[in-house]
Design a protein around this motif. Sequence first.
Motif, PDB file in Angstrom:
ATOM      1  N   UNK A  20       0.854  -1.187   0.000  1.00  0.00           N
ATOM      2  CA  UNK A  20       0.000   0.000   0.000  1.00  0.00           C
ATOM      3  C   UNK A  20       0.892   1.240   0.000  1.00  0.00           C
ATOM      4  N   UNK A  21       0.848   2.066  -1.046  1.00  0.00           N
ATOM      5  CA  UNK A  21       1.718   3.234  -1.139  1.00  0.00           C
ATOM      6  C   UNK A  21       1.638   4.177   0.062  1.00  0.00           C
ATOM      7  N   UNK A  22       0.505   4.237   0.734  1.00  0.00           N
ATOM      8  CA  UNK A  22       0.360   5.109   1.889  1.00  0.00           C
ATOM      9  C   UNK A  22       1.325   4.765   3.007  1.00  0.00           C
ATOM     10  N   UNK A  23       1.776   3.518   3.066  1.00  0.00           N
ATOM     11  CA  UNK A  23       2.689   3.081   4.127  1.00  0.00           C
ATOM     12  C   UNK A  23       4.080   3.698   3.987  1.00  0.00           C
ATOM     13  N   UNK A  24       4.407   4.237   2.825  1.00  0.00           N
ATOM     14  CA  UNK A  24       5.740   4.812   2.587  1.00  0.00           C
ATOM     15  C   UNK A  24       5.815   6.305   2.867  1.00  0.00           C
ATOM     16  N   UNK A  25       4.676   6.957   2.947  1.00  0.00           N
ATOM     17  CA  UNK A  25       4.617   8.410   3.014  1.00  0.00           C
ATOM     18  C   UNK A  25       5.145   8.986   4.320  1.00  0.00           C
ATOM     19  N   UNK A  26       5.845  10.097   4.206  1.00  0.00           N
ATOM     20  CA  UNK A  26       6.329  10.925   5.307  1.00  0.00           C
ATOM     21  C   UNK A  26       7.135  10.105   6.325  1.00  0.00           C
ATOM     22  N   UNK A  27       7.933   9.198   5.829  1.00  0.00           N
ATOM     23  CA  UNK A  27       8.844   8.407   6.653  1.00  0.00           C
ATOM     24  C   UNK A  27      10.228   8.555   6.040  1.00  0.00           C
ATOM     25  N   UNK A  28      11.248   8.712   6.879  1.00  0.00           N
ATOM     26  CA  UNK A  28      12.627   8.718   6.369  1.00  0.00           C
ATOM     27  C   UNK A  28      13.081   7.274   6.214  1.00  0.00           C
ATOM     28  N   UNK A  29      13.705   6.982   5.083  1.00  0.00           N
ATOM     29  CA  UNK A  29      14.210   5.642   4.796  1.00  0.00           C
ATOM     30  C   UNK A  29      15.721   5.716   4.630  1.00  0.00           C
ATOM     31  N   UNK A  30      16.461   4.992   5.454  1.00  0.00           N
ATOM     32  CA  UNK A  30      17.930   4.950   5.424  1.00  0.00           C
ATOM     33  C   UNK A  30      18.371   3.783   4.538  1.00  0.00           C
ATOM     34  N   UNK A  31      19.181   4.080   3.520  1.00  0.00           N
ATOM     35  CA  UNK A  31      19.697   3.029   2.646  1.00  0.00           C
ATOM     36  C   UNK A  31      20.707   2.191   3.416  1.00  0.00           C
ATOM     37  N   UNK A  32      20.514   0.858   3.428  1.00  0.00           N
ATOM     38  CA  UNK A  32      21.480   0.016   4.125  1.00  0.00           C
ATOM     39  C   UNK A  32      22.072  -1.086   3.274  1.00  0.00           C
ATOM     40  N   UNK A  33      21.453  -1.440   2.147  1.00  0.00           N
ATOM     41  CA  UNK A  33      22.027  -2.463   1.273  1.00  0.00           C
ATOM     42  C   UNK A  33      21.774  -2.099  -0.176  1.00  0.00           C
TER      43      UNK A  33
END
Length: 159
Positions: free
Chosen positions: A32-45
């Motif tokens: 669900x695209x809404x789950x990605x909104x307004x969250x910071x995502x740190x690249x780890x791999x």
Amino acid sequence: ALNGGTLTITKDGVGTLTYSAQHQQASPAVTDPGALQVVDWQLNTVQLGDNIAQPYGTVSSGPVGAQLKFAGDRLVGIDGCNSFTAKVNLGVGTITVSGFADTTANPCPSSADWTLVLQGATGWWLAGDQLTITDAHHGTLMFTEVPGISTAPSATATK
């Protein structure tokens, strides 16, 4: 000896180890695209390589500080050195990134490898706090949700 879900290892004069299988139901992947909104995502791999012809490619950690954030139809982030912005179209498990542009121009080592995967991305899923973004021909990116204060640029960044 293995008996059902129990593994027993015995060494005379030393002792016995017993392991029991624990069945945990995996959380279903979220698309669900809404789950990605307004969250910071740190690249780890970062897994580079053609996911079809060479499914395991080259695996490495992402550049220090590389992050992204989805905000509506915008994607903003830091590639490890420079800030960037792009237009993003998120569907159920699908992603298209266009108009990718650096918003700063600091001289630094290239982080183009992972941003090429991002720019060609076609699929994504979320399992727990792990976001996976794939591009069948360039590789796979794995991000972890960053709790707390945002370090990614604001969603209104422009060039």
